[in-house]
Design an enzyme around this catalytic site. Structure first.
Site, mmCIF file in Angstrom:
data_model
loop_
_atom_site.group_PDB
_atom_site.id
_atom_site.type_symbol
_atom_site.label_atom_id
_atom_site.label_comp_id
_atom_site.label_asym_id
_atom_site.label_seq_id
_atom_site.Cartn_x
_atom_site.Cartn_y
_atom_site.Cartn_z
ATOM 1 N N HIS A 21 100.080 -46.721 -7.814
ATOM 2 C CA HIS A 21 100.157 -47.512 -9.043
ATOM 3 C C HIS A 21 100.936 -46.763 -10.113
ATOM 4 O O HIS A 21 100.739 -46.993 -11.293
ATOM 5 C CB HIS A 21 98.758 -47.850 -9.560
ATOM 6 C CG HIS A 21 97.972 -48.725 -8.640
ATOM 7 N ND1 HIS A 21 97.190 -48.228 -7.628
ATOM 8 C CD2 HIS A 21 97.862 -50.072 -8.560
ATOM 9 C CE1 HIS A 21 96.626 -49.234 -6.979
ATOM 10 N NE2 HIS A 21 97.015 -50.354 -7.525
ATOM 11 N N GLU A 72 104.747 -59.924 -0.511
ATOM 12 C CA GLU A 72 105.905 -59.624 -1.343
ATOM 13 C C GLU A 72 107.221 -59.988 -0.672
ATOM 14 O O GLU A 72 108.127 -60.523 -1.305
ATOM 15 C CB GLU A 72 105.905 -58.136 -1.731
ATOM 16 C CG GLU A 72 104.805 -57.742 -2.715
ATOM 17 C CD GLU A 72 103.444 -57.554 -2.068
ATOM 18 O OE1 GLU A 72 103.370 -57.572 -0.825
ATOM 19 O OE2 GLU A 72 102.444 -57.401 -2.798
#
Lengths: 415, 355
Positions: free
Chosen positions: B160, B90
């Site tokens: 999540h 990322e």
């Protein structure tokens, strides 16, 4: 297809190689015919070293060890299959990453080290937990978020931990656990207790920047850290060659030596981990690349068939399956004859051929029963107490205020 | 209003997806179809790639559609040189996007879950947000748009489910935008992509499939930094963004049964936020409630409450109220306890109105 050829080809040579260890095994068995008689088996393929002299392909083992490998891997496989169906029946919710196919890494590594050595891994952690001495009931309870889970039901699939087994857990963010592993190794080096840390990550995580930061620190300070890349060839849905310029992960450390290992061969994993531990204690970090394969998709929402062919999966199952390899290794020889089997009785000392007989007939059935019982027991475990929502955030509670639908009456400061 | 179909936890909700009436009339002449939120995002990305050849879409697994199907069909249509997978890194891929944008391109980065944005935090906060300022406007990365699904999904657990918007609201130079519905998502995403500032666009993952609404098929943008009163009321002002608006809407309907008239505002852009619309509403109602999924302490609700307490002090008839996530990690089990649910909101509405 390119990927298929590559994945299967590494084992086509190994099926021929399998015959050699088998004959060695049968000779040894005929001679000794005892569960702890040492035998020597050659690994499926040679190790490939990077800046280090690879260990020998000849692995010393015993019939009992082969048997325990088979049993442990069969149990892990069965656990993951059961988790799959629990997920489908919605008893496990959310994120769940299964390990079936990669079992040889967990059992092989465990057989070469002690529980004082540390293991830290990512979210595909169920079987590593079992290997570290965790129980099926703890595993299933955690998966279903129950009180009897190894993290009190607060972690779920991705967050298994076992402190007394040196298992520093399942971590959720890709690659984030590897620097932690180097910190563990520094702690071990500091107390000079001759232990090491195995920091595990996948081929997807191998491209994260923090991996290289960790590697540099580990090498700079000669830490007893072994970076274990479980290369299952797919980072989520992306094939390794699409994401990595150099998929030779064992060479990625450049100045850090590496070893490529057939991660589908538990004995090769054992040999490599034994070598790695000795090496790391003497010289500092080492990268082990375990060439392995996951049969399931990345997670439960991934059918695992959109980015690879079904032929590829079934090819690996047929040619390289770690459990089948172990089964063949034990059964495909002429030791266990009917004549020998009849000497076997409970009163007698357990004869190796008797073990074989038990093995061939009962172990898988027994494992299945154990798993079913564990699932049943885990289902009985209650949900955590609601107040657990507020514990473990800090050492002591910090007075968080909660209220129910009726703000006036149900209102309090939780521990 | 009647063309708006809303399904949320089995409830059909209407009124949440309003736009100005005039715009609705004008748009009704053009074609539109009922689509869900991920399809609306997908339409926006198609339009972005088609309308500007210097637009790129990349991230983890995006070339085969992404885990939430938002990028389906893009690689086939626009080619692998414009829509491509990145490695799992990322920090690297956001930095790459900043560089690409600095060359005058539109870089649309997908972070697979907002929970995974933290490795890229340095790039976003230190590199992207301050590029224009520190170079005296010689350079900027205004073409950068970072998309990330955020929020609860019923069972996502710790990594999540998080709502990290407040971290980015602390960074001058960024824009933070969160849509509430498919139609809003399409217009706001296109606005973010074309905005000359780096933007972080958080998509409510709970609504990807659940929210269905008629979305104009043509290219349109909705203004940034402009809040919208989506429900008129007189007794209390409610502020939220993203998926939380659906919960707020339910609370408004319940409160109405008790004779409480709620004014519901979708903030849409968190920074720079539309203080005027909120102030005007609070001056009218005299009461304010802000709700978000992120933990209450240091959430963006705190900023809104502080600002309003400052600017509307003499008009406030009750303490400003916040109904937010609890100050715990996002839990695996007992997610409903953590969440700012309808009943918690309703209860707080009553407590505030009857103060």
């Amino acid at each position: 297809m390119m990927a298929l050829n590559r994945l299967v080809s590494s084992s086509s040579s190994s099926s021929a190689a399998l015959l050699r260890p088998l004959s060695a095994l049968s000779r040894s068995l005929s001679a000794a015919a005892a569960a702890d008689a040492p035998i020597t088996v050659e690994t499926s393929v040679p190790f490939v070293g990077h800046n280090c002299e690879p260990p020998s392909r000849s692995v010393s083992t015993t019939p009992a060890e082969l048997l325990s490998f088979f049993r442990d891997m069969a149990q892990m496989r069965r656990m993951e299959i059961a988790a799959d169906s629990l997920y489908k029946s919605k008893l496990i919710r959310g994120f769940c990453h299964l390990y079936d196919g990669q079992e040889a890494v967990a059992v092989g590594m465990e057989s070469a080290i002690t529980k004082k050595d540390c293991i830290i891994t990512a979210y595909r952690d169920h079987c590593i937990f079992l290997g570290r001495g965790g129980t099926l009931v703890e595993a299933f309870s955690e998966l279903m978020g129950r009180r009897a889970g190894c993290s009190k039901g607060k972690g779920g699939s991705m967050h298994f931990y076992k402190k007394d087994g040196g298992f520093y857990g399942g971590h959720g963010i890709v690659g984030a656990q590897v620097p932690l592993g180097c910190g563990l190794a520094f702690g071990q080096k500091y107390v000079k207790d001759g232990t090491v840390t195995f920091a595990m990550y996948g081929d997807g995580a191998a491209n994260q920047g923090q991996l290289f930061e960790a590697l540099n620190m580990a090498a700079l300070w000669d830490l007893p850290a072994i970076l274990v890349c479980e290369n299952n060839h797919y980072g989520m849905g992306t094939a390794e060659w699409r994401a990595a310029k150099s998929p030779a992960y064992y060479k990625r450390g450049d100045y850090v030596p590496g070893l490529k290992v057939d991660g589908m061969d538990a004995l090769a994993v054992k040999q490599a981990c034994k070598f790695a531990k000795e090496y790391a204690l003497q010289n500092g970090p080492l990268i082990l690349e375990m060439d392995t394969y996951r049969y399931h998709g990345h997670s439960m929402s991934d059918p695992g068939s959109t980015y690879r062919t079904r032929d590829e999966i079934s090819g690996v199952r047929q040619e390289r399956d770690p459990i089948e390899r172990m089964r063949k290794l034990i059964l495909s020889h002429d030791v266990a004859t009917e004549k020998e089997l009849k000497f076997c009785s409970r009163e007698q000392e357990l004869h190796w051929s008797c073990v074989l007989w038990l093995f061939s007939h009962d172990i898988e059935k027994e494992v299945r029963k154990e798993v079913d019982e564990a699932v049943a027991e885990a289902k009985e475990s209650p949900m955590p107490d609601p107040s657990e929502l507020f514990t473990d955030v800090y050492v002591k509670g910090y007075g968080v205020e909660v209220f129910g639908a009726d703000r006036k009456e149900v209102r309090g400061v939780l521990p | 209003m009647t063309n708006l179909l809303w399904r949320f936890r089995g409830l059909a909700l209407r009124g949440l997806c309003t736009s100005s009436a005039a715009a609705a009339v004008e748009e009704s002449k053009k074609s539109k179809a009922a689509v869900n939120l991920f399809s609306a995002i997908n339409q926006a990305l198609h339009i972005a790639l088609e309308s500007d050849p210097r637009t790129y879409v990349f991230g983890e697994d995006v070339s085969f559609g992404g885990v939430f199907r938002c990028t389906t069909g893009l690689a086939d249509r626009f080619g692998k040189h414009r829509v491509f997978n990145t490695p799992l890194c990322e920090q690297g891929l956001v930095g790459f996007g900043i560089g690409l944008a600095a060359m005058g391109n539109r870089a649309i980065v997908e972070i697979q879950f907002a929970d995974y944005i933290y490795p890229a935090f340095d790039q976003i906060v230190n590199e992207a947000a301050k590029f224009r300022y520190r170079s005296g406007s010689q350079f900027n990365c205004g073409g950068l748009t970072i998309r990330a699904p955020y929020g609860a999904v019923g069972h996502g657990g710790h990594y999540h489910s998080q709502s990290p918007e407040a971290f980015f609201c602390h960074v001058p130079g960024l824009k933070v935008v969160i849509p509430r519905s498919p139609r809003e998502a399409k217009g706001l995403l296109l606005a973010c992509i074309r905005d000359p500032n780096p933007t972080v666009f958080f998509e409510p993952k709970w609504l990807y499939r659940l929210a269905v609404e008629e979305v104009p098929e043509h290219d349109y943008v909705l203004p940034l930094s402009q809040a919208e009163v989506i429900r008129q009321g007189t007794d209390i002002t409610l502020i939220a963004w993203g998926a939380q608006l659906a919960v707020m809407e339910q609370a408004c309907v319940e409160a109405e049964k008790d004779g409480i008239s709620c004014e519901l505002i979708d903030l849409k852009t968190l920074i720079p936020w539309d203080k005027e619309t909120v102030e005007a509403s609070v001056r009218k109602t005299g009461k304010l409630l802000v709700s978000h999924e992120a933990p209450i302490t240091g959430g963006f609700g705190a900023e809104i409450c502080a600002s309003i307490a400052e600017s509307c002090f003499l008009r406030l008839e009750a303490p400003v109220a916040r109904v937010c996530g609890l100050d715990t990690p996002f839990p695996l089990v007992y997610e409903p306890f953590y969440m700012p649910t309808k009943n918690k909101i309703l209860d707080t509405i009553k407590a505030t109105v009857n103060y």
